[in-house]
Design a protein around this motif. Structure first.
Motif, mmCIF file in Angstrom:
data_model
loop_
_atom_site.group_PDB
_atom_site.id
_atom_site.type_symbol
_atom_site.label_atom_id
_atom_site.label_comp_id
_atom_site.label_asym_id
_atom_site.label_seq_id
_atom_site.Cartn_x
_atom_site.Cartn_y
_atom_site.Cartn_z
ATOM 1 N N GLY A 104 0.811 -1.216 0.000
ATOM 2 C CA GLY A 104 0.000 0.000 0.000
ATOM 3 C C GLY A 104 0.840 1.259 0.000
ATOM 4 N N CYS A 125 -9.082 0.074 -3.129
ATOM 5 C CA CYS A 125 -7.805 -0.630 -3.028
ATOM 6 C C CYS A 125 -7.924 -1.853 -2.147
ATOM 7 N N ALA A 135 -4.389 3.211 0.993
ATOM 8 C CA ALA A 135 -5.710 3.117 1.631
ATOM 9 C C ALA A 135 -6.227 4.495 2.025
ATOM 10 N N SER A 138 -7.766 6.296 -1.016
ATOM 11 C CA SER A 138 -8.802 5.561 -1.754
ATOM 12 C C SER A 138 -10.179 5.801 -1.158
ATOM 13 N N SER A 141 -11.595 0.743 0.789
ATOM 14 C CA SER A 141 -10.421 -0.127 0.849
ATOM 15 C C SER A 141 -10.707 -1.372 1.672
ATOM 16 N N CYS A 143 -8.183 -3.783 3.843
ATOM 17 C CA CYS A 143 -6.828 -3.956 4.374
ATOM 18 C C CYS A 143 -6.768 -5.305 5.080
#
Length: 177
Positions: A104, A125, A135, A138, A141, A143
């Motif tokens: 990232g 993302c 992140a 965006s 996202s 994660c």
């Protein structure tokens, strides 16, 4: 499959969001570096192919997929700007940009996401690290907090298949595309 349980709300939200954008005529643009690039090629093929379904294809374009274009843009504008340049040439307001990154923190993906935002292109993302710069820039996202790039890529493959299924389910629920 604990990874899916933890991210199911985000997967469903993003799937529905992308489906709405596709119904409105958006193209889905995808990008990643190295192994993540291979993953987005896979997802792009699945969106276009619809995995044996007779449903109409979803418009999907993998950026940086032409070696001559990538080489020329990297040479003339620098690698960190090449993806942004291609994105600016192809994306239109309302499109969707999906970036995949183990860390990232890739400058070229961050610049592309920032450019997408400036063009009114929605940015999504999948990253392997929580609180990454990608992140943060965006719109949406996921994660996965992976312990290594290899683990992030494995998790991203599962997440991308799940995301494609969520997009398909959202499109099917309204009976279009």
């Amino acid at each position: 499959m604990n990874i899916l349980r933890g991210h199911l709300p985000a997967i469903l939200d993003i799937g529905e969001f992308v489906a709405r954008r596709v119904q409105a005529g958006a193209t889905v643009f995808l990008e990643g570096n190295g192994g993540s690039h291979s993953l987005v090629e896979h997802l792009g093929g699945e969106l276009i192919g619809r995995l044996g379904s007779d449903a109409p294809p979803i418009g999907a374009v993998v950026l940086q997929n032409s070696p001559p274009v990538t080489s020329a843009l990297s040479n003339d504008f620098g690698f960190e700007n090449a993806m942004e340049r291609e994105l600016r040439a192809l994306c239109r307001p309302g499109d969707v940009f999906i970036a995949v990154s183990g860390s990232g923190e890739s400058a070229n993906l961050i610049r592309a996401a920032e450019a997408a935002n400036s063009l009114a292109v929605s940015t999504i993302c999948l990253v392997g690290k929580r609180y990454s710069r990608l992140a943060m820039v965006s719109t949406r996202s996921i994660c996965c907090s992976a312990t290594s790039t290899v683990v992030a890529q494995q998790l991203h493959m599962v997440l991308m298949h799940s995301l494609r299924l969520a997009i398909e389910a959202s499109l099917a629920s309204v009976g279009t595309r």
